[in-house]
Structure formats: C-alpha cells, structure tokens
Scaffold this motif. Structure first.
Motif, PDB file in Angstrom:
ATOM      1  N   SER A 205       0.829  -1.208   0.000  1.00 43.54           N
ATOM      2  CA  SER A 205       0.000   0.000   0.000  1.00 43.54           C
ATOM      3  C   SER A 205       0.862   1.256   0.000  1.00 43.54           C
ATOM      4  CB  SER A 205      -0.942  -0.004   1.211  1.00 43.54           C
ATOM      5  OG  SER A 205      -0.212   0.051   2.426  1.00 43.54           O
ATOM      6  N   PHE A 206       2.026   1.197   0.671  1.00 41.07           N
ATOM      7  CA  PHE A 206       2.927   2.349   0.660  1.00 41.07           C
ATOM      8  C   PHE A 206       3.451   2.620  -0.747  1.00 41.07           C
ATOM      9  CE2 PHE A 206       7.221   4.159   0.905  1.00 41.07           C
ATOM     10  CZ  PHE A 206       6.930   5.356   1.546  1.00 41.07           C
TER      11      PHE A 206
ATOM     12  N   ILE B 260       1.961   1.787  -3.615  1.00 43.38           N
ATOM     13  CA  ILE B 260       0.851   2.298  -4.436  1.00 43.38           C
ATOM     14  C   ILE B 260       0.538   3.752  -4.079  1.00 43.38           C
ATOM     15  CG2 ILE B 260      -1.616   2.029  -4.950  1.00 43.38           C
ATOM     16  CD1 ILE B 260      -1.254  -0.984  -4.507  1.00 43.38           C
ATOM     17  N   TRP B 261       0.524   4.055  -2.775  1.00 37.88           N
ATOM     18  CA  TRP B 261       0.231   5.411  -2.324  1.00 37.88           C
ATOM     19  C   TRP B 261       1.305   6.385  -2.797  1.00 37.88           C
ATOM     20  CZ3 TRP B 261      -3.571   8.305  -0.811  1.00 37.88           C
ATOM     21  CH2 TRP B 261      -3.342   9.498  -0.126  1.00 37.88           C
ATOM     22  N   SER B 262       2.570   5.967  -2.767  1.00 37.10           N
ATOM     23  CA  SER B 262       3.662   6.829  -3.209  1.00 37.10           C
ATOM     24  C   SER B 262       3.534   7.163  -4.688  1.00 37.10           C
ATOM     25  CB  SER B 262       5.012   6.152  -2.947  1.00 37.10           C
ATOM     26  OG  SER B 262       5.194   5.907  -1.568  1.00 37.10           O
TER      27      SER B 262
ATOM     28  N   THR C 277       0.803   7.060  -6.479  1.00 34.50           N
ATOM     29  CA  THR C 277      -0.384   7.898  -6.642  1.00 34.50           C
ATOM     30  C   THR C 277      -0.089   9.354  -6.277  1.00 34.50           C
ATOM     31  OG1 THR C 277      -1.803   6.005  -6.105  1.00 34.50           O
ATOM     32  CG2 THR C 277      -2.792   8.204  -5.949  1.00 34.50           C
ATOM     33  N   ALA C 278       0.647   9.559  -5.174  1.00 33.64           N
ATOM     34  CA  ALA C 278       0.971  10.915  -4.727  1.00 33.64           C
ATOM     35  C   ALA C 278       1.863  11.628  -5.736  1.00 33.64           C
ATOM     36  CB  ALA C 278       1.656  10.863  -3.363  1.00 33.64           C
TER      37      ALA C 278
ATOM     38  N   CYS D 240       0.880  13.968   2.578  1.00 31.52           N
ATOM     39  CA  CYS D 240       0.777  12.601   2.032  1.00 31.52           C
ATOM     40  C   CYS D 240       1.280  11.568   3.029  1.00 31.52           C
ATOM     41  CB  CYS D 240       1.550  12.504   0.720  1.00 31.52           C
ATOM     42  SG  CYS D 240       0.824  13.419  -0.652  1.00 31.52           S
ATOM     43  N   TYR D 241       2.439  11.871   3.666  1.00 30.72           N
ATOM     44  CA  TYR D 241       2.976  10.953   4.664  1.00 30.72           C
ATOM     45  C   TYR D 241       2.012  10.787   5.839  1.00 30.72           C
ATOM     46  CZ  TYR D 241       7.712  10.358   2.812  1.00 30.72           C
ATOM     47  OH  TYR D 241       8.799  10.008   2.047  1.00 30.72           O
TER      48      TYR D 241
ATOM     49  N   PHE E 274      -1.152   8.707   5.081  1.00 31.12           N
ATOM     50  CA  PHE E 274      -0.863   7.263   5.013  1.00 31.12           C
ATOM     51  C   PHE E 274      -0.614   6.692   6.401  1.00 31.12           C
ATOM     52  CE2 PHE E 274       2.161   3.750   4.784  1.00 31.12           C
ATOM     53  CZ  PHE E 274       1.510   2.889   3.907  1.00 31.12           C
TER      54      PHE E 274
ATOM     55  N   TRP F   5      -2.963   3.841   8.672  1.00 25.01           N
ATOM     56  CA  TRP F   5      -2.502   2.546   9.163  1.00 25.01           C
ATOM     57  C   TRP F   5      -2.478   2.485  10.692  1.00 25.01           C
ATOM     58  CZ3 TRP F   5      -1.935  -2.200   7.469  1.00 25.01           C
ATOM     59  CH2 TRP F   5      -1.943  -2.414   6.091  1.00 25.01           C
TER      60      TRP F   5
END
Length: 418
Positions: free
Chosen positions: A15-16, A18-20, A22-23, A74-75, A78, A82
């Motif tokens: 997920s990290f 994918i999130w990175s 995306t950001a 963003c950090y 996320f 979690w």
C-alpha cells in the motif's frame, strides 16, 4: 521478522508503494499548481506573489515550501490511516518512525542537490578567476565558501540526528523480534541453534538493516532527485565516443553501465548466499559440540571435533575461492567505472562544449545516479550476509510453525545424514 514489528507487512509495504506512486502522479497532474491556493507559506514569509511581482527566487522558495507541505500531508495521511486501521504494539516506531526516516532521507538528498548546484557556480567562478587576474573579488570568493559551509552544517546536523534516531528505530525492531521469539521459548528451546537465532541472528539482522535499509532508501531518493538533473545536464553532451549523437546520452550511459555491472556481480556472486548460510551451520555445529564438552567429558572428543572443524575449514576455503573471483570482478568494474563519465564526455570536453562548473555538476550528478543504480553492486557483500541471516531465521520460524524446512536446509541435513 516483519510481523513482529509491522502491522500486516505485505499489505503495509504494498500500500505504501501504491500510495507513493499515486501521490507523485497527483503532484505532477494538479498538485504542483494548487500551491497558490492551499499553501500556508504566506504565514511564514514563503507565500506566492502576484504575477506582477513574480520574482524568480521568491517564487522558487514558495514552490519548495508548498512541495514540503504536500509531502508531509501525504505521509501523515498514510501513517494515520494505518495507525488507526491496524493498532499494533510497535506502531509508533514501525509506522511513524518509518515515515520520519523516509522524509528525513529525502531532505538530506535535497541538501545534496543544493551542494551539486553550488559546485556549478563555484567552479565557474574558479574558471573565471584563473582566466583573468582580479576578475573575482575576495568577498565573492569567500561568500561562496560560506554558502557551502551553511549547507554542509545543516547536512552534518541532520545526518547525526538521523543516525541517532535510526539506531533507536532498529533496536526497537530487534526488541520486537526478540520478544516474539522469547514468547515462544518453551516451544523453540529444543530447536537446534535456538539460542543463536534469538540472540546473535536478531542482533546481526538489526545491525545490517540499520545500514542497508537506510542506504536503500537513500539510493531510491537520490535517483528520484538526480535523474531529472542529469537528464537536463545531458543537453550539453551532443555525442558519445564511437557511437555518435545520442539524445540524453548521459542518462542512458549511467543506466546501461549500472545494469551491466549489477548483472555481472550477480553472476559472479551467485553462490555466496548459500555458502554464507552453510558457514553459519557448520560454525554452529562446531560451537555446540564444544559447549557440550564443557560439562560432559564424553563430548567434544578429538575425532568428532576434528571432523566438525574440517567442515568449517572446507566451507571457509570455498568462500575464499568464491570471493576471490567475485572481488576481481567487483573491484575491476568499480575502477573502470571512475573513467566512464570522462570517456562519455570526451568529445564535448575536447570541443569546449561547457564550462568547468557545468562539467563538475555533470560528473557529480552522473556519480549520484550511477551509485543509486549500482546499489546492489556496492552492497552485495552485505546483502549476501543479510540473505544468509534471513534464510536462518526463516528456517527457525518454519521449525516453530512445524512447516517443511527450506530447500537449502533440507539439502544440508541430507548431506550430514549421508
């Protein structure tokens, strides 16, 4: 190894990633343009100015301030997700600590980018000063040195604080791993080498991760920061020796040379992880027999000890032989690599295609990109040691769960039985 410290490790790291991505995509699509609306930089003197007052330096500072706001948001989004989704005993360290390390590493890389830019202006000044006497004032010369000193002071301070924090972070990871294994001690105490796994291997795992993990993050961040810089500087290089004109030549040279080296080193060192794993096995068997001999006169008899030490000797000699040709390839590749950027720049240098400052920027940016791509090359021996520890802990955990042993462990047992 990971479940003891991270919440749902596979999903967490996936997920990290994918999130990175995306950001980053969101930043380039719309995020960078929202600063004038959403940035709070105006409260501390880093606000966006109206178009009529578009001073380049001021706007650049405002954009940088907005970028860091975006990055922190963003950090935090996320990490908070979690933290509340999967409560975990070590969440403050594994989630927020990991985020802090990544963020600080990015800041350190940005300081390196600033130093790279300083090298360009400084060496251009040196070239001008050497070409014509008194063309550069004393004040300007020392002002440039003072600028470097300020950046270096921040970099040193951040590096020291980061190292201190990472050491505590890694020891918390070791503590989580140690507590997990010790909670199962009644079940694992009879497994061969249990004490070594719990004490020595968790200690070595933590020690290696402290250096290898941070260097991996640094390599990735450096690549993200310096690859666009090298791409831009490649416009000065119009052709390569023998090959001729190649668009963005330096980027492709760095990538191709690094892939070549990584592949070459992987082939040369392919046997090393298995030999390191076996080395720990034969050392453990030898040490165990000696420990039994301390309390039991019937153990550690000369014939037995001689056979066990012969296994140690044989495996070490195999390691030495494999490291011999591995190091020939490794050091030869790294030494030749020093000349690669100068060879690639030869036609441009001989044609006086850029200034000394630009050349220094290119050489330094090329080195940063090359080193990032060569992470496996530069860290291969440490990675080999980490892989051997990982294999041993996986074997230990398989024994705890009554699962089949890994293939390399089964082969070792079959060899001993035969």
């Amino acid at each position: 190894m990971f479940h003891s410290f991270f919440p749902n490790p596979k999903l967490f790291f996936l997920s990290f990633l994918i999130w990175s991505i995306t950001a980053v995509v969101a930043w380039f699509l719309t995020g960078s343009e929202l600063g004038s609306t959403l940035s709070i930089g105006g409260l501390v003197g880093y606000g966006f100015l109206p178009d009529t007052e578009d001073l380049e330096a001021t706007q650049s500072a405002a954009e940088t301030f907005w970028f860091y706001q975006y990055l922190i948001f963003c950090y935090m989004a996320f990490m908070c997700f979690w933290y509340f989704r999967s409560p975990h005993k070590w969440a403050r360290w594994s989630i927020f600590g990991s985020g802090a390390i990544i963020f600080i590493t990015w800041f350190q890389v940005q300081l390196d980018v600033m130093i790279n830019k300083w090298f360009g202006s400084f060496y251009d000044m040196i070239q001008k000063a050497l070409a014509e006497p008194n063309s550069v004032s004393t004040d300007l010369y020392y002002s440039q040195l003072l600028t470097f000193g300020k950046i270096a002071l921040v970099a040193i301070t951040v590096a020291v604080v980061t190292r201190f924090f990472v050491s505590h972070y890694i020891f918390r990871w070791r503590t989580a791993l140690n507590n997990y294994y010790m909670s199962l001690w009644p079940r694992v105490r009879h497994i061969e080498g249990a004490s070594q796994r719990v004490q020595e291997d968790t200690m070595r795992f933590a020690s290696i991760m402290e250096n290898l993990g941070v260097s991996l993050i640094d390599a990735a961040m450096t690549l993200i920061a310096f690859l666009p810089i090298l791409w831009g500087l490649s416009s000065y290089v119009t052709e390569l020796p023998v090959i001729g004109a190649v668009p963005q030549a330096l980027v492709f040279v760095a990538i191709i040379w690094s892939i070549f080296g990584t592949t070459l080193l992987a082939i040369a060192g392919i046997k090393l992880p298995g030999l390191e794993f076996r080395n720990q096995r034969v050392e453990a068997a030898y040490r165990k027999e000696l420990v039994y001999g301390e309390d039991n006169a019937d153990r550690a008899q000369p014939p037995t000890v001689k056979d066990l030490f012969e296994d140690v000797r044989t495996n070490y000699f195999r390691l030495y032989l494999n490291y011999l040709y591995f190091n020939v390839v490794r050091y030869g590749y790294l030494q030749i690599g020093v000349l690669i950027p100068y060879i690639a720049l030869a036609p441009t240098i001989l044609a006086a295609g850029f200034t000394l400052g630009v050349m220094q920027q290119i050489i330094r940016a090329f080195g940063r990109v090359e080193n990032s791509f060569q992470y496996l090359v530069n860290s291969w021996t440490t990675i080999v040691e980490l892989l051997s520890i990982y294999k041993r802990l996986k074997t230990f955990e398989a024994a705890i769960a009554n699962q089949p042993l890994p293939e390399i462990d089964q082969n070792y047992l079959e060899e001993n039985q035969s």
